[in-house]
Write a protein that holds these residues in place. Structure first.
Motif, mmCIF file in Angstrom:
data_model
loop_
_atom_site.group_PDB
_atom_site.id
_atom_site.type_symbol
_atom_site.label_atom_id
_atom_site.label_comp_id
_atom_site.label_asym_id
_atom_site.label_seq_id
_atom_site.Cartn_x
_atom_site.Cartn_y
_atom_site.Cartn_z
ATOM 1 N N ILE A 9 0.838 -1.197 0.000
ATOM 2 C CA ILE A 9 0.000 0.000 0.000
ATOM 3 C C ILE A 9 0.877 1.253 0.000
ATOM 4 O O ILE A 9 0.616 2.219 -0.740
ATOM 5 N N ALA A 10 1.917 1.258 0.836
ATOM 6 C CA ALA A 10 2.814 2.413 0.896
ATOM 7 C C ALA A 10 3.435 2.685 -0.461
ATOM 8 O O ALA A 10 3.503 3.845 -0.912
ATOM 9 N N PHE A 11 3.893 1.646 -1.133
ATOM 10 C CA PHE A 11 4.513 1.799 -2.461
ATOM 11 C C PHE A 11 3.513 2.347 -3.470
ATOM 12 O O PHE A 11 3.800 3.326 -4.187
ATOM 13 N N LEU A 12 2.333 1.750 -3.530
ATOM 14 C CA LEU A 12 1.352 2.125 -4.551
ATOM 15 C C LEU A 12 0.797 3.526 -4.323
ATOM 16 O O LEU A 12 0.635 4.297 -5.281
ATOM 17 N N VAL A 13 0.480 3.867 -3.068
ATOM 18 C CA VAL A 13 -0.065 5.200 -2.786
ATOM 19 C C VAL A 13 0.944 6.270 -3.173
ATOM 20 O O VAL A 13 0.600 7.282 -3.808
ATOM 21 N N ALA A 14 2.225 6.082 -2.802
ATOM 22 C CA ALA A 14 3.245 7.066 -3.144
ATOM 23 C C ALA A 14 3.380 7.215 -4.656
ATOM 24 O O ALA A 14 3.456 8.341 -5.174
ATOM 25 N N ALA A 15 3.391 6.087 -5.376
ATOM 26 C CA ALA A 15 3.521 6.147 -6.837
ATOM 27 C C ALA A 15 2.332 6.857 -7.471
ATOM 28 O O ALA A 15 2.499 7.701 -8.373
ATOM 29 N N VAL A 16 1.117 6.555 -7.004
ATOM 30 C CA VAL A 16 -0.088 7.177 -7.582
ATOM 31 C C VAL A 16 -0.103 8.676 -7.320
ATOM 32 O O VAL A 16 -0.425 9.477 -8.218
ATOM 33 N N VAL A 17 0.250 9.084 -6.099
ATOM 34 C CA VAL A 17 0.255 10.514 -5.776
ATOM 35 C C VAL A 17 1.261 11.256 -6.662
ATOM 36 O O VAL A 17 0.966 12.345 -7.182
ATOM 37 N N VAL A 18 2.445 10.677 -6.855
ATOM 38 C CA VAL A 18 3.455 11.332 -7.696
ATOM 39 C C VAL A 18 2.985 11.407 -9.142
ATOM 40 O O VAL A 18 3.107 12.449 -9.802
ATOM 41 N N LEU A 19 2.434 10.309 -9.653
ATOM 42 C CA LEU A 19 1.943 10.303 -11.036
ATOM 43 C C LEU A 19 0.814 11.315 -11.233
ATOM 44 O O LEU A 19 0.690 11.931 -12.302
ATOM 45 N N ASP A 168 18.846 12.950 -16.995
ATOM 46 C CA ASP A 168 17.426 12.641 -16.882
ATOM 47 C C ASP A 168 17.231 11.259 -16.258
ATOM 48 O O ASP A 168 17.741 10.253 -16.766
ATOM 49 N N GLY A 169 16.494 11.221 -15.158
ATOM 50 C CA GLY A 169 16.126 9.948 -14.550
ATOM 51 C C GLY A 169 17.202 9.269 -13.737
ATOM 52 O O GLY A 169 16.950 8.209 -13.151
ATOM 53 N N LEU A 170 18.407 9.845 -13.649
ATOM 54 C CA LEU A 170 19.502 9.135 -12.996
ATOM 55 C C LEU A 170 19.304 9.040 -11.486
ATOM 56 O O LEU A 170 19.310 7.943 -10.910
ATOM 57 N N ALA A 171 19.110 10.168 -10.803
ATOM 58 C CA ALA A 171 18.977 10.143 -9.345
ATOM 59 C C ALA A 171 17.703 9.427 -8.912
ATOM 60 O O ALA A 171 17.713 8.666 -7.931
ATOM 61 N N SER A 172 16.598 9.651 -9.613
ATOM 62 C CA SER A 172 15.349 9.000 -9.220
ATOM 63 C C SER A 172 15.424 7.494 -9.417
ATOM 64 O O SER A 172 14.941 6.718 -8.568
ATOM 65 N N GLY A 173 16.054 7.051 -10.503
ATOM 66 C CA GLY A 173 16.190 5.618 -10.740
ATOM 67 C C GLY A 173 17.122 4.953 -9.749
ATOM 68 O O GLY A 173 16.811 3.892 -9.186
ATOM 69 N N PHE A 208 8.083 8.846 -10.224
ATOM 70 C CA PHE A 208 8.568 10.090 -10.817
ATOM 71 C C PHE A 208 9.302 9.837 -12.135
ATOM 72 O O PHE A 208 9.390 10.742 -12.986
ATOM 73 N N LEU A 209 9.811 8.612 -12.320
ATOM 74 C CA LEU A 209 10.514 8.294 -13.580
ATOM 75 C C LEU A 209 9.601 8.442 -14.790
ATOM 76 O O LEU A 209 10.088 8.649 -15.906
ATOM 77 N N ARG A 210 8.290 8.318 -14.580
ATOM 78 C CA ARG A 210 7.344 8.482 -15.703
ATOM 79 C C ARG A 210 7.538 9.829 -16.378
ATOM 80 O O ARG A 210 7.352 9.962 -17.607
ATOM 81 N N TYR A 211 7.930 10.844 -15.622
ATOM 82 C CA TYR A 211 8.096 12.189 -16.180
ATOM 83 C C TYR A 211 9.559 12.633 -16.215
ATOM 84 O O TYR A 211 9.860 13.683 -16.776
ATOM 85 N N GLN A 217 10.539 15.580 -18.672
ATOM 86 C CA GLN A 217 9.586 16.675 -18.735
ATOM 87 C C GLN A 217 9.730 17.617 -17.540
ATOM 88 O O GLN A 217 9.245 18.742 -17.565
ATOM 89 N N ILE A 218 10.394 17.120 -16.476
ATOM 90 C CA ILE A 218 10.545 17.894 -15.250
ATOM 91 C C ILE A 218 11.742 17.343 -14.481
ATOM 92 O O ILE A 218 12.069 16.158 -14.590
ATOM 93 N N PHE A 219 12.426 18.188 -13.724
ATOM 94 C CA PHE A 219 13.522 17.764 -12.846
ATOM 95 C C PHE A 219 13.037 17.750 -11.401
ATOM 96 O O PHE A 219 12.127 18.500 -11.037
ATOM 97 N N MET A 220 13.674 16.924 -10.577
ATOM 98 C CA MET A 220 13.304 16.883 -9.155
ATOM 99 C C MET A 220 13.868 18.058 -8.382
ATOM 100 O O MET A 220 13.328 18.441 -7.343
#
Length: 348
Positions: A9-19, A168-173, A208-211, A217-220
């Protein structure tokens, strides 16, 4: 409810909120003119919003609030509760430091001083390295050394993740992979509360990797990298370092070996050339791989695979079931990616 359900649940909620929230954060950044302009050291060639850390922070914190409301943090000892609060409030502090830097461009010395203060506050709340386990000697209490060692670890990892955030995507990945490994190891070490924080951070980072994956499309921004760096370091402390076993003390350093080695090598290189450690240059691992002829994506994928490989070694060291098979698989994958990257560089 089975304990593992809370982590899912923790994983999915965080991913959905970010997306869900990242496009809105991007639009707000564009309208307000908060853009990262191209420059000599920067890879991107057009202005980019660098406020994605707002979504990462919101996703992680909202996820933890949902899990708390569902009872995922029940039955914690008072000491463990203080540690969880130390991670959450410390993460808030480092996020605000990074966000202020994104908006106001703080000086390096000013950032460092505030980082040390926030890290010391987290130490006071229980996010502290109190002892080390040495073979043949057993547990060695650090006493007064606990504060400086903990602060160096927390502040060091904050800046290590920030410094690796160059493509792009390096730190988040890298952070997402490291958080997943910490989730697995913390669960195996019977540290469910630390694993919940790792699960929420993993969902936020990978969502966040989706964007953020190339073309981003955006930086963190610093708000995102500071928050993720501190949270990874703090989970390593409360979930692993506090376990009285020699292997447990080593695990956080192994899981985060890629950003740690990258930062250490860059600092030594700058000092050897007579420069200040925080003076930016193009000597990071991702810069060197680009200079060797790798494309943007192949550079990121190679560092992802390297992070996954050291993570699999951490699973083996922790004794996680089937970890040898994971390590063999990640070694094969790393070998293939290195071979493909070499072929690409030779063609160029």
């Amino acid at each position: 409810m089975p304990a593992q359900i809370y982590h899912l649940i923790a994983f999915l909620v965080a991913a959905v909120v970010v997306l869900w929230t990242t496009p809105d954060v991007r639009n707000i950044g564009i309208k307000s003119g908060r853009l990262d302009r191209p420059g000599d050291r920067k890879i991107h060639d057009r202005p980019m919003v660098r406020l994605g850390g707002v979504s990462i922070f919101a996703g992680t914190i909202l996820s933890l609030m949902v899990v708390w409301w569902l009872g995922g943090f029940n039955n914690l000892s008072p000491e463990k509760e203080w540690q969880i609060w130390g991670v959450v409030l410390g993460g808030l502090g480092f996020f605000l430091i990074g966000l202020a830097d994104d908006l106001l461009n703080l000086s390096p010395l000013g950032r460092l001083i505030i980082q040390v203060i926030v890290a010391a506050g987290a130490w006071k709340a229980g996010v502290s390295i109190d002892f080390v386990t040495v073979p043949l000697m057993g547990i060695v209490d650090l006493n007064w050394l606990s504060l400086p060692i903990t602060v160096i670890w927390l502040v060091g990892m904050v800046n290590a993740i920030n410094w690796i955030d160059g493509l792009d995507g390096l730190a988040s990945g890298v952070s997402g992979i490291a958080a997943v490994v910490m989730l697995l190891v913390s669960l195996f070490m019977h540290q469910p509360a630390a694993a919940l924080i790792a699960a929420a951070l993993a969902g936020a980072a990978l969502g966040f990797l989706r964007y953020n994956f190339n073309p981003a499309q955006i930086f963190m921004g610093d708000g995102g990298s500071y928050f993720m760096g501190f949270t990874l370091a703090a989970v390593g402390v409360i979930g692993l370092v506090k376990i009285p076993a020699f292997t447990a003390v080593i695990l956080p350093y192994l899981i985060l070996a890629v950003p740690i080695v990258d930062m250490s090598a860059v600092i030594l290189s700058r000092i050897r050339r007579g420069k200040l450690p925080w003076v930016a240059d193009k000597r990071h691992l991702h810069h060197r791989l680009l200079q060797a002829g790798l494309s943007h994506r192949w550079t990121v994928l190679l560092i992802y695979t390297l992070t996954l490989w050291v993570g699999s070694l951490a699973l083996v060291l922790a004794g996680v079931p089937s970890s040898i098979a994971y390590a063999c698989g990640s070694t094969s994958l790393l070998t293939y990616v290195i071979w493909r990257a070499w072929k690409v560089s030779q063609q160029k």
